[in-house]
Design a protein around this motif. Structure first.
Motif, PDB file in Angstrom:
ATOM      1  N   ILE A  59       0.841  -1.206   0.000  1.00 39.91           N
ATOM      2  CA  ILE A  59       0.000   0.000   0.000  1.00 39.91           C
ATOM      3  C   ILE A  59       0.872   1.251   0.000  1.00 39.91           C
ATOM      4  CG2 ILE A  59      -1.607   1.357   1.405  1.00 39.91           C
ATOM      5  CD1 ILE A  59      -3.068  -1.176   2.086  1.00 39.91           C
ATOM      6  N   ASN A  60       1.980   1.205   0.736  1.00 44.09           N
ATOM      7  CA  ASN A  60       2.914   2.332   0.740  1.00 44.09           C
ATOM      8  C   ASN A  60       3.469   2.577  -0.661  1.00 44.09           C
ATOM      9  OD1 ASN A  60       4.845   4.283   1.962  1.00 44.09           O
ATOM     10  ND2 ASN A  60       6.338   2.740   1.354  1.00 44.09           N
ATOM     11  N   ASN A  61       3.841   1.495  -1.364  1.00 41.88           N
ATOM     12  CA  ASN A  61       4.349   1.629  -2.733  1.00 41.88           C
ATOM     13  C   ASN A  61       3.282   2.183  -3.677  1.00 41.88           C
ATOM     14  OD1 ASN A  61       6.776   0.598  -1.880  1.00 41.88           O
ATOM     15  ND2 ASN A  61       6.406  -1.470  -2.656  1.00 41.88           N
ATOM     16  N   TYR A  62       2.050   1.717  -3.480  1.00 39.02           N
ATOM     17  CA  TYR A  62       0.954   2.192  -4.330  1.00 39.02           C
ATOM     18  C   TYR A  62       0.725   3.694  -4.130  1.00 39.02           C
ATOM     19  CZ  TYR A  62      -3.771   2.948  -6.067  1.00 39.02           C
ATOM     20  OH  TYR A  62      -4.863   3.464  -6.725  1.00 39.02           O
ATOM     21  N   MET A  63       0.685   4.118  -2.864  1.00 41.05           N
ATOM     22  CA  MET A  63       0.432   5.535  -2.571  1.00 41.05           C
ATOM     23  C   MET A  63       1.576   6.416  -3.073  1.00 41.05           C
ATOM     24  SD  MET A  63      -1.134   5.176   1.288  1.00 41.05           S
ATOM     25  CE  MET A  63      -1.266   6.936   1.529  1.00 41.05           C
ATOM     26  N   GLN A  64       2.804   5.934  -2.934  1.00 38.13           N
ATOM     27  CA  GLN A  64       3.947   6.707  -3.404  1.00 38.13           C
ATOM     28  C   GLN A  64       3.946   6.814  -4.931  1.00 38.13           C
ATOM     29  OE1 GLN A  64       5.844   8.528  -1.583  1.00 38.13           O
ATOM     30  NE2 GLN A  64       6.824   9.267  -3.443  1.00 38.13           N
ATOM     31  N   THR A  65       3.532   5.748  -5.604  1.00 43.10           N
ATOM     32  CA  THR A  65       3.430   5.784  -7.069  1.00 43.10           C
ATOM     33  C   THR A  65       2.411   6.820  -7.528  1.00 43.10           C
ATOM     34  OG1 THR A  65       4.062   3.449  -7.247  1.00 43.10           O
ATOM     35  CG2 THR A  65       2.898   4.408  -9.130  1.00 43.10           C
ATOM     36  N   GLU A  66       1.294   6.896  -6.816  1.00 41.55           N
ATOM     37  CA  GLU A  66       0.276   7.889  -7.164  1.00 41.55           C
ATOM     38  C   GLU A  66       0.812   9.310  -6.980  1.00 41.55           C
ATOM     39  OE1 GLU A  66      -2.782   7.089  -8.541  1.00 41.55           O
ATOM     40  OE2 GLU A  66      -1.672   5.181  -8.625  1.00 41.55           O
ATOM     41  N   LYS A  67       1.617   9.520  -5.925  1.00 37.45           N
ATOM     42  CA  LYS A  67       2.204  10.846  -5.708  1.00 37.45           C
ATOM     43  C   LYS A  67       3.176  11.200  -6.827  1.00 37.45           C
ATOM     44  CE  LYS A  67       1.882  10.784  -0.640  1.00 37.45           C
ATOM     45  NZ  LYS A  67       2.667  10.760   0.622  1.00 37.45           N
ATOM     46  N   ILE A  68       3.976  10.232  -7.241  1.00 36.49           N
ATOM     47  CA  ILE A  68       4.937  10.473  -8.318  1.00 36.49           C
ATOM     48  C   ILE A  68       4.220  10.800  -9.622  1.00 36.49           C
ATOM     49  CG2 ILE A  68       6.599   9.307  -9.831  1.00 36.49           C
ATOM     50  CD1 ILE A  68       7.877   8.092  -7.453  1.00 36.49           C
ATOM     51  N   LYS A  69       3.143  10.100  -9.878  1.00 42.16           N
ATOM     52  CA  LYS A  69       2.372  10.376 -11.105  1.00 42.16           C
ATOM     53  C   LYS A  69       1.872  11.820 -11.101  1.00 42.16           C
ATOM     54  CE  LYS A  69      -0.694   7.079 -11.848  1.00 42.16           C
ATOM     55  NZ  LYS A  69      -1.560   5.933 -11.520  1.00 42.16           N
ATOM     56  N   ASN A  70       1.434  12.301  -9.938  1.00 41.35           N
ATOM     57  CA  ASN A  70       0.951  13.684  -9.844  1.00 41.35           C
ATOM     58  C   ASN A  70       2.065  14.692 -10.078  1.00 41.35           C
ATOM     59  OD1 ASN A  70      -1.682  12.908  -9.288  1.00 41.35           O
ATOM     60  ND2 ASN A  70      -1.346  12.855  -7.076  1.00 41.35           N
ATOM     61  N   THR A  71       3.250  14.432  -9.491  1.00 43.69           N
ATOM     62  CA  THR A  71       4.365  15.370  -9.667  1.00 43.69           C
ATOM     63  C   THR A  71       4.892  15.356 -11.096  1.00 43.69           C
ATOM     64  OG1 THR A  71       5.916  13.670  -8.881  1.00 43.69           O
ATOM     65  CG2 THR A  71       5.080  15.232  -7.257  1.00 43.69           C
ATOM     66  N   LEU A  72       4.946  14.170 -11.712  1.00 51.02           N
ATOM     67  CA  LEU A  72       5.429  14.086 -13.091  1.00 51.02           C
ATOM     68  C   LEU A  72       4.448  14.743 -14.061  1.00 51.02           C
ATOM     69  CD1 LEU A  72       6.847  10.439 -13.143  1.00 51.02           C
ATOM     70  CD2 LEU A  72       8.156  12.563 -13.183  1.00 51.02           C
ATOM     71  N   THR A  73       3.175  14.653 -13.748  1.00 48.99           N
ATOM     72  CA  THR A  73       2.168  15.320 -14.584  1.00 48.99           C
ATOM     73  C   THR A  73       2.382  16.831 -14.567  1.00 48.99           C
ATOM     74  OG1 THR A  73       0.579  13.551 -14.105  1.00 48.99           O
ATOM     75  CG2 THR A  73      -0.317  15.620 -14.958  1.00 48.99           C
ATOM     76  N   LYS A  74       2.850  17.351 -13.430  1.00 50.45           N
ATOM     77  CA  LYS A  74       3.120  18.786 -13.294  1.00 50.45           C
ATOM     78  C   LYS A  74       4.516  19.167 -13.795  1.00 50.45           C
ATOM     79  CE  LYS A  74       0.158  19.017  -9.204  1.00 50.45           C
ATOM     80  NZ  LYS A  74       0.121  19.230  -7.734  1.00 50.45           N
ATOM     81  N   GLN A  75       5.185  18.190 -14.434  1.00 51.86           N
ATOM     82  CA  GLN A  75       6.527  18.416 -14.992  1.00 51.86           C
ATOM     83  C   GLN A  75       7.549  18.766 -13.910  1.00 51.86           C
ATOM     84  OE1 GLN A  75       7.367  18.016 -18.379  1.00 51.86           O
ATOM     85  NE2 GLN A  75       5.349  17.088 -18.396  1.00 51.86           N
ATOM     86  N   THR A  76       7.423  18.155 -12.727  1.00 48.79           N
ATOM     87  CA  THR A  76       8.393  18.341 -11.651  1.00 48.79           C
ATOM     88  C   THR A  76       8.899  16.979 -11.184  1.00 48.79           C
ATOM     89  OG1 THR A  76       6.633  18.319  -9.979  1.00 48.79           O
ATOM     90  CG2 THR A  76       7.309  20.477 -10.853  1.00 48.79           C
ATOM     91  N   ARG A  77       9.956  17.005 -10.394  1.00 49.64           N
ATOM     92  CA  ARG A  77      10.541  15.779  -9.863  1.00 49.64           C
ATOM     93  C   ARG A  77      10.020  15.516  -8.449  1.00 49.64           C
ATOM     94  NH1 ARG A  77      13.373  12.200 -13.291  1.00 49.64           N
ATOM     95  NH2 ARG A  77      13.618  13.431 -15.189  1.00 49.64           N
ATOM     96  N   PRO A  78       9.993  14.246  -8.006  1.00 49.21           N
ATOM     97  CA  PRO A  78       9.475  13.918  -6.667  1.00 49.21           C
ATOM     98  C   PRO A  78      10.237  14.638  -5.558  1.00 49.21           C
ATOM     99  CG  PRO A  78       9.801  11.925  -7.983  1.00 49.21           C
ATOM    100  CD  PRO A  78      10.407  13.049  -8.751  1.00 49.21           C
ATOM    101  N   LYS A  79       9.493  15.096  -4.537  1.00 53.85           N
ATOM    102  CA  LYS A  79      10.092  15.749  -3.382  1.00 53.85           C
ATOM    103  C   LYS A  79      10.274  14.728  -2.255  1.00 53.85           C
ATOM    104  CE  LYS A  79       8.177  20.332  -4.382  1.00 53.85           C
ATOM    105  NZ  LYS A  79       7.330  21.450  -3.874  1.00 53.85           N
ATOM    106  N   ILE A  80      11.272  14.979  -1.429  1.00 59.12           N
ATOM    107  CA  ILE A  80      11.618  14.053  -0.362  1.00 59.12           C
ATOM    108  C   ILE A  80      11.202  14.623   0.989  1.00 59.12           C
ATOM    109  CG2 ILE A  80      13.469  12.693   0.657  1.00 59.12           C
ATOM    110  CD1 ILE A  80      12.971  12.191  -2.325  1.00 59.12           C
ATOM    111  N   ASN A  81      10.655  13.767   1.873  1.00 58.50           N
ATOM    112  CA  ASN A  81      10.367  14.181   3.245  1.00 58.50           C
ATOM    113  C   ASN A  81      10.594  13.003   4.193  1.00 58.50           C
ATOM    114  OD1 ASN A  81       7.852  12.584   3.384  1.00 58.50           O
ATOM    115  ND2 ASN A  81       7.078  14.111   1.940  1.00 58.50           N
ATOM    116  N   ASN A  82      10.666  13.286   5.471  1.00 53.49           N
ATOM    117  CA  ASN A  82      10.972  12.252   6.464  1.00 53.49           C
ATOM    118  C   ASN A  82       9.898  11.183   6.563  1.00 53.49           C
ATOM    119  OD1 ASN A  82      13.423  13.372   7.208  1.00 53.49           O
ATOM    120  ND2 ASN A  82      12.501  14.714   8.746  1.00 53.49           N
TER     121      ASN A  82
END
Length: 387
Positions: free
Chosen positions: A207-230
């Motif tokens: 589920i963690n991998n699924y949720m992170q993939t969805e976040k990456i898809k959103n950032t890539l759609t906005k033409q940006t790179r994934p952001k990192i947090n703790n």
């Protein structure tokens, strides 16, 4: 007057003690020095966390810890140097006339030509290392977005479904199957509860991998790179170490279960076919064990040409615990017929009552035979035997 020979002896003795003390201290402190100059890290990052891995590698390098290769587990050595790491995912372009292998080689050479060294691959993630922070063209956002939208999303959905399906099959058994046989060794206790930890680790991980993939898809759609947090780092640690712990629990369970089952010589307190009036050669040994839940357990089997007998004995702290386990046994073993007796039941799956379960002196005793226990009141002999 000075005794020079005595003084010389004392000086030599002190020197030897000092050297021995230094050698002993060096021997004791060496493991700590080794730990201080090395770190052993889990780098089994999912493709959706590829930039988290880059962030982790660069942070360790700022502290002076670096690696020459990356795998599932990676060793970082302290060299007090600062390197720059890049992580990327290779995604072939289906529109290209080049083969996937040629595209990958060209993609790798792009990093190498810019001064990066390829040091390994963890799953889908390629890792590069350089002495300077060199700008290089990474995999195109459109290709990454296509990969995460199709291949990765489908894989995540299948893995989440698999985790939930396994949980549906395995977890109910942990709470429903409380037969005393599940707890006769500490190893069997670990094996009983292992599916709970294992399934939980899979659910959290996928589920963690699924949720992170969805976040990456959103950032890539906005033409940006994934952001990192703790938060991402903590979820990675939780999901991976839960999985590792579940595997260790399984291995420990199998090892302990094997070690704790002891074969010991038979004594007079073991019921045999001879005690029931049937001729038989006693078996020479029986299996014995104990656990946190059961003070003592033994299992004995004996047979001749016509009859067979198996007895399982469980000793508890109180009669209350013994009766509770009697109920648990009956819930997990469906017999067609039950005939209540003073302190237990006669059991049958056919026309004859060939098994008996009862409580006696804080002991739960289960006897399975090929005999008709109602014939000549054989079951009374079982009840009256001095266990």
């Amino acid at each position: 007057n000075l005794d020079f020979s005595s003084l010389k002896y004392n000086l030599n003795f002190c020197t030897e003690n000092k050297m021995q003390g230094l050698a002993h201290a060096r021997k004791n402190i060496l493991p700590f020095l080794m730990l201080s100059v090395m770190k052993f890290k889990l780098t089994n990052y999912d493709a959706s966390d590829y930039k988290l891995l880059e962030y982790k590698l660069n942070n360790l390098s700022k502290l002076g810890y670096n690696c020459n290769s990356v795998d599932i587990f990676t060793i970082f050595k302290y060299d007090n140097k600062h390197f720059y790491y890049k992580t990327d995912i290779f995604v072939p372009d289906k529109k290209s006339k080049l083969s996937n292998r040629e595209q990958r080689d060209n993609w790798l050479m792009n990093y190498i030509d810019h001064g990066y060294k390829f040091i390994g691959k963890s799953k889908k993630i390629y890792i590069f290392k350089a002495e300077k922070n060199i700008k290089v063209k990474e995999t195109d956002n459109s290709l990454l977005l296509k990969y995460f939208k199709t291949n990765k999303t489908l894989t995540n959905i299948l893995l989440v479904f698999t985790a939930l399906f396994l949980s549906f099959l395995l977890i109910p058994n942990v709470f429903v199957n409380n037969s005393p046989n599940e707890f006769i060794t500490n190893g069997s206790i670990l094996l009983h509860y292992a599916p709970l930890v294992f399934c939980l680790s899979l659910i959290v991980r996928f589920i963690n991998n699924y949720m992170q993939t969805e976040k990456i898809k959103n950032t890539l759609t906005k033409q940006t790179r994934p952001k990192i947090n703790n938060t991402r780092e903590y979820s990675f640690i939780l999901s991976n170490w839960l999985f590792i712990i579940s595997i260790l629990v399984l291995i420990s369970g199998f090892c302990l279960d094997t070690i704790e089952r002891k074969t010991v010589p038979v004594n007079d307190n073991i019921l045999s076919l001879n005690d029931l009036g049937y001729t038989s050669d006693r078996s020479e040994t029986y299996t014995k064990s104990s656990s946190l839940f059961i003070n003592e357990f033994y299992s004995y089997f004996e047979n001749n040409d016509d009859e067979a007998l198996k007895i399982n004995y469980y000793r508890f702290d109180t009669n209350k615990k013994a009766n509770k386990n009697l109920d648990n046994y009956l819930k997990t073993n469906n017999y067609k017929k039950k005939k209540q007796i003073a302190n237990g039941y006669l059991l049958s799956n056919d026309s004859n009552y060939d098994s008996i379960i009862f409580v006696k002196n804080e002991q739960l005793i289960i006897v399975q035979t090929t005999l008709n226990l109602l014939k000549d009141d054989i079951y009374q002999k079982l009840l009256n035997f001095n266990y």
